[in-house]
Design a protein around this motif. Structure first.
Motif, PDB file in Angstrom:
ATOM      1  N   UNK B 153       0.843  -1.209   0.000  1.00  0.00           N
ATOM      2  CA  UNK B 153       0.000   0.000   0.000  1.00  0.00           C
ATOM      3  C   UNK B 153       0.872   1.250   0.000  1.00  0.00           C
ATOM      4  N   UNK B 158       3.070   4.612   5.183  1.00  0.00           N
ATOM      5  CA  UNK B 158       2.000   4.726   6.169  1.00  0.00           C
ATOM      6  C   UNK B 158       2.541   4.185   7.487  1.00  0.00           C
ATOM      7  N   UNK B 207     -13.440   3.277   7.493  1.00  0.00           N
ATOM      8  CA  UNK B 207     -12.626   3.527   6.296  1.00  0.00           C
ATOM      9  C   UNK B 207     -12.755   2.340   5.347  1.00  0.00           C
ATOM     10  N   UNK B 211     -14.417   2.498   1.618  1.00  0.00           N
ATOM     11  CA  UNK B 211     -13.565   2.215   0.464  1.00  0.00           C
ATOM     12  C   UNK B 211     -13.852   0.844  -0.145  1.00  0.00           C
ATOM     13  N   UNK B 215      -7.437  -2.639   2.407  1.00  0.00           N
ATOM     14  CA  UNK B 215      -6.098  -2.177   2.043  1.00  0.00           C
ATOM     15  C   UNK B 215      -6.035  -0.662   2.217  1.00  0.00           C
ATOM     16  N   UNK B 216      -6.068  -0.250   3.459  1.00  0.00           N
ATOM     17  CA  UNK B 216      -6.085   1.175   3.798  1.00  0.00           C
ATOM     18  C   UNK B 216      -5.370   1.331   5.138  1.00  0.00           C
ATOM     19  N   UNK B 217      -4.689   2.426   5.287  1.00  0.00           N
ATOM     20  CA  UNK B 217      -4.065   2.738   6.586  1.00  0.00           C
ATOM     21  C   UNK B 217      -3.898   4.244   6.660  1.00  0.00           C
ATOM     22  N   UNK B 218      -3.452   4.718   7.812  1.00  0.00           N
ATOM     23  CA  UNK B 218      -3.187   6.142   7.949  1.00  0.00           C
ATOM     24  C   UNK B 218      -1.684   6.382   8.036  1.00  0.00           C
TER      25      UNK B 218
END
Lengths: 222, 222
Positions: B153, B158, B207, B211, B215-218
């Motif tokens: 990602x 991230x 999130x 989405x 497969x998302x992070x901050x």
């Protein structure tokens, strides 16, 4: 646009000043304008702020809400429902209500806990209490200065969230946020997603603690 | 290094396979290895996973912990304390215990709530229950695949967090995370900061929902 900012603390000051700078007319709502004004005289910070922002008029919650096309709840979370009741449901009906408040409980020491969480949120409580208002939760995840001037951190490459049931209201709020300088505006979904942004606060407070500054935010990488 | 991964679900599988790939010896702890193996035969996913990862040996929680220099808690949050009791405090003493588990309560529907939050956390409960273990909470804020392969990602740009009372343990865990590909490793502070990363989950789940992918992070922008 005529905008009411309810609350005279750091968040209310930051939002009100920014709105004036962007050409809006702002009434700052408080329980008792005379008392707030007099207290301001003994509070160097607020006194200076009032002197620096002569365009912002102090008013009662009800007067401010009556004046406004759009209302911002920048009160303390613990006092938000009372403040909004004082503003009056009939003066909020049909209007966008931007909710920035956080349900922080400082009574058990630092860091604060949340007095609403998990299966409810302050954003939801406000929407339920004022069903005619078009509540949009946003901006509650960053420090006051960054709310108003996101470009001050990382060239503005960080994220602000939107939660609300009214898509048109969220689109209007997104437009206002873009005028502040926000570039990455993430629509989480309906008002129940306010739980997510409110429960993020304990992490945010620890980021602040670890870095020694509130000038921090997250960017959603997707 | 000899590593125990307690838990045979998605997280345990992702971590165990990645550790083997990086040259570690891995025992995967489960309550009853024979039952897990037999259940695996009826679970195409786990069957395939076992076939693809012959180097990972199934063992009891106690056998796995006994074998290990470092222990990873990848069990369901609701069963973590029981699993660690089965592993045995004496087999955890002095060892780093990476806690990835989350106190998610699915009993009230989706999205899940947290069964511990606000003034306590699962990470703290584990540290209190096993004072001789060097607990480091980490990786619980991303989906299993990203835990093991953060570079999948956003070029790995991230953040992963660390919470724990033992600075040397956190340094060792950071080193292990770097070997996974993590580049931005943020030390939040002592184990009480696990409240922050556990209470972040409701936002993370939203999130994911918005989405349509985990497969998302901050990234912490500072």
């Amino acid at each position: 646009m005529n905008i009411a900012v309810l609350g005279t603390g750091m968040v209310g000051q930051a939002i009100a000043a920014r709105l004036v700078e962007l050409g809006h007319s702002v009434r700052m709502g408080t329980r008792d304008p005379q008392k707030t004004f007099e207290r301001g005289a003994g509070d160097e910070g607020f006194r200076q702020w009032m002197d620096a922002n002569p365009a912002v008029k102090l008013a009662t919650y009800a007067e401010a809400a009556s004046f406004a096309e759009l209302v911002v709840n920048a009160t303390n979370g613990a006092g938000s429902l009372d403040a909004l009741r004082a503003a009056g449901a009939e003066r909020l009906d049909g209007k966008i209500l931007i909710d920035i408040a956080n349900p922080l409980d400082f009574s058990r020491g630092m860091p604060p806990t949340l007095f609403i969480s998990n299966d409810d949120s302050l954003g939801e409580q406000i929407q339920r209490a004022f069903p005619g208002a078009r509540v949009v939760k946003t901006l509650n995840t960053v420090t006051a200065r960054l709310m108003a001037y996101p470009a001050l951190l990382g060239d503005g490459q960080h994220t602000v969230f939107l939660s609300g049931n009214d898509a048109a209201a969220k689109a209007e709020v997104a437009s206002l946020l873009r005028s502040f300088g926000w570039q990455d505006i993430f629509d989480l979904g309906d008002i129940t997603t306010a739980r997510g942004v409110e429960m993020y606060l304990p992490l945010w407070l620890r980021l602040w603690g670890a870095l020694g500054t509130g000038m921090v935010n997250v960017r959603v990488v997707r």
